[in-house]
Design an enzyme around this catalytic site. Structure first.
Site, short mmCIF file in Angstrom:
data_model
loop_
_atom_site.label_atom_id
_atom_site.label_comp_id
_atom_site.label_asym_id
_atom_site.label_seq_id
_atom_site.Cartn_x
_atom_site.Cartn_y
_atom_site.Cartn_z
N ASP A 1 -2.27 -9.68 -10.76
CA ASP A 1 -3.76 -8.78 -11.52
C ASP A 1 -4.73 -9.75 -12.24
O ASP A 1 -5.66 -9.18 -13.00
CB ASP A 1 -3.82 -7.18 -11.69
N LYS B 1 -7.51 -13.07 -8.27
CA LYS B 1 -6.98 -14.10 -7.11
C LYS B 1 -7.55 -13.77 -5.83
O LYS B 1 -8.99 -14.33 -5.31
CB LYS B 1 -5.34 -13.62 -6.40
N GLY C 1 -2.87 -5.78 -4.37
CA GLY C 1 -3.55 -5.12 -4.53
C GLY C 1 -4.67 -5.68 -4.90
O GLY C 1 -5.37 -6.85 -6.05
N HIS C 2 -5.94 -6.15 -4.21
CA HIS C 2 -6.63 -7.90 -3.90
C HIS C 2 -7.75 -7.15 -3.55
O HIS C 2 -8.58 -7.11 -3.13
CB HIS C 2 -6.63 -8.32 -3.21
N GLN D 1 0.89 -10.95 -6.15
CA GLN D 1 1.24 -10.82 -6.95
C GLN D 1 1.30 -12.12 -8.44
O GLN D 1 0.57 -12.95 -8.01
CB GLN D 1 3.14 -10.41 -7.58
P1 IMP Z 1 7.49 -4.09 -6.21
O1 IMP Z 1 6.70 -4.98 -5.73
O2 IMP Z 1 6.75 -2.69 -5.22
O3 IMP Z 1 9.27 -3.82 -5.52
O4 IMP Z 1 7.47 -3.92 -7.68
C1 IMP Z 1 8.61 -5.22 -8.45
C2 IMP Z 1 7.80 -4.64 -9.76
O5 IMP Z 1 6.42 -5.89 -9.83
C3 IMP Z 1 6.98 -3.19 -10.17
O6 IMP Z 1 6.59 -3.71 -11.94
C4 IMP Z 1 5.27 -3.41 -10.31
O7 IMP Z 1 4.36 -2.92 -10.47
C5 IMP Z 1 4.87 -5.18 -9.43
N1 IMP Z 1 4.13 -5.12 -8.97
C6 IMP Z 1 4.23 -5.77 -7.50
N2 IMP Z 1 2.93 -5.96 -7.04
C7 IMP Z 1 1.89 -6.28 -7.83
C8 IMP Z 1 0.83 -7.15 -7.56
O8 IMP Z 1 0.20 -7.22 -6.88
N3 IMP Z 1 0.04 -6.94 -8.57
C9 IMP Z 1 0.91 -6.36 -10.17
N4 IMP Z 1 2.09 -5.71 -10.44
C10 IMP Z 1 3.42 -5.68 -9.51
#
Ligand code: IMP
Length: 438
Positions: A13, A16, A42-43, A234
């Site tokens: 977040d 990017k 989430g872009h 991420q």
């Molecule tokens: P997962 O990727 O769904 O397994 O989540 C693992 C951790 O990464 C959690 O704390 C999510 O909230 C965080 N996370 C995964 N993708 C994103 C992203 O694009 N932005 C912010 N947090 C993320």
């Protein structure tokens, strides 16, 4: 500059999507590709008054001349993919014909989305907490962890398996018995080959038009000197190989060193271009993470509101933190950044003072650098030895860094010094043109 890389230096977040979108505006790029992660990202891309949130498809969708790619390192969710393709179509954006999906990308299967919350629930129970109260990882529930785990355990499927129903049936026949044992262990209903065929066969037919030998296509382009923009999902502190975050992280390697393997390319030094680290002017995290610089209280609430800090994927409120210098320095190093872009600087417009944590303490003793485990990191407290005066005026109309208010320039200079690489751009609003260059 054949392969330029844009990666997050925080916990996702960072903004990017906008940096990628702007970069592609130069018209120099042939490709915009993703190399890791999946629909957990989430872009948000804003053009004029149109806001689109992409989760799997690269952010460069608006640039019609740019080819888009999802590399073998991406975890591919077939129903989610078509949801996005259809949503883009509804906004007048056609990606068919220019979006290449690698046949080697692993799939998110229906059971991965069932196992994701079930496993996190058991983790949270082991900690005696609910997920909402900080237990477990607090995943996005998009099946990412189980899908990557099953893939490396060799109980996954690839995009290529989807293309031929006989192969798909054969593969499912081998995998479903293993998966049913896992589903049973977590008290989840079993699945069957037929159930998955019903859900995925027709998607496989629809997917055929998108599946192309991406790695070869990229290599050919690179050999011709064409430019590729690789877009990270991420950020550094969500990388599965980041010790200080583990296990409060995602399941892929999010840093620039994953680009070549995640695109299925051999490592050639002449292909490596600039690496842009994206750094929000403050920090956020969604999910359960060690965050010593958490702002807390009313001040955090206000910043969250001004920055619209709610998860683009899950809608959860993001935790907002001040910059932690130790994290920033390490993230720039781990990504090999050659420059950084600061985003959402305007969100700090009303802050009277902006603290930056320059050191950390554990058990009231200073520690050198970041701790080695997240267990220790959860117990660390910040030392705000630098407190910057705010600029308390709107900077959204400014387009040159040198024209920003003095206090804003001083804050940026401090971030630059912590990062150890130059700031090549500062985003000061959601719109494409709300951007300051040196
Ligand atoms: P997962 O990727 O769904 O397994 O989540 C693992 C951790 O990464 C959690 O704390 C999510 O909230 C965080 N996370 C995964 N993708 C994103 C992203 O694009 N932005 C912010 N947090 C993320």
């Amino acid at each position: 500059m054949p392969l330029k890389i844009v990666v997050g230096c925080q916990r996702g977040d960072e903004g990017k999507g906008k940096i990628v979108d702007r970069e592609l505006e130069s018209g120099e790029y042939t490709w915009n590709v993703r190399f890791q992660g999946g629909r957990n990202a989430g872009h948000t891309v804003q053009v004029d008054d149109q806001q689109i949130i992409l989760h799997l498809i690269p952010s460069g969708v608006h640039h019609e001349s740019v080819q888009l790619g999802l590399g073998p390192g991406v975890i591919f969710d077939p129903p989610g993919f078509f949801e996005e393709v259809d949503e883009l179509k509804a906004h007048g954006i056609e990606v068919e014909g220019r979006l290449w999906v690698s046949p080697a990308a692993k799939l998110v299967m229906p059971w991965d989305k069932v196992l994701d919350p079930a496993i996190d629930q058991v983790r949270a129970e082991a900690q005696g907490k609910t997920i909402q109260a900080g237990g477990g990882v607090g995943t996005t529930n998009r099946g990412i962890g189980p899908a990557y785990a099953n893939a490396v355990a060799r109980d996954g499927l690839t995009v290529a398996h989807l293309l031929n129903e006989d192969i798909l049936r054969q593969r499912l026949g081998n995998v479903v018995p293993v998966i049913n044992r896992i589903l049973n262990a977590f008290g989840c209903p079993e699945t069957s080959v037929q159930e998955v065929l019903n859900a995925y066969s027709s998607l496989g037919v629809r997917l055929r038009k998108f599946v192309k030998p991406l790695s070869k296509g990229l290599a050919q382009s690179l050999s011709k000197g064409q430019w590729i923009l690789a877009e990270g999902g991420q950020g550094r502190y969500l990388s599965v190989d980041c010790a200080v975050s583990y296990p409060n992280c995602t399941s892929s390697i999010t840093t620039s060193n994953a680009v070549f393997s995640g695109l299925g390319l051999p490592l050639r030094k002449e292909w490596i271009g600039p690496i842009v680290g994206v750094v929000k002017a403050y920090q956020t995290a969604v999910g359960n993470h060690p965050m010593p610089t958490l702002i807390g209280g009313n001040r955090e609430e206000k910043l969250r509101g001004r920055g619209k800090e709610f998860g683009a994927t899950t809608g959860r409120p993001r935790h907002c933190c001040w910059i932690n210098a130790l994290e920033l320095t390490e993230a720039v190093w781990a990504n090999g950044c050659t420059e950084i872009n600061i985003t959402k600087a305007d969100v700090l417009d009303e802050e009277p003072q902006i603290p930056v944590a320059m050191e950390l303490e554990l058990n009231k003793q200073p520690i050198h650098g970041l701790p080695l485990t997240s267990e220790e990191y959860f117990r660390c407290t910040p030392v705000y030895s630098c407190v910057h005066e705010g600029w308390q005026s709107s900077i959204q109309g400014i387009r040159k860094i040198r024209n920003l208010p003095k206090n804003a320039q001083a804050y940026l200079k401090a971030l630059e010094q912590i990062a150890g690489v130059p700031i090549s751009g500062v985003s000061i609003g959601p719109k494409r043109d709300q951007f300051c260059v040196p």
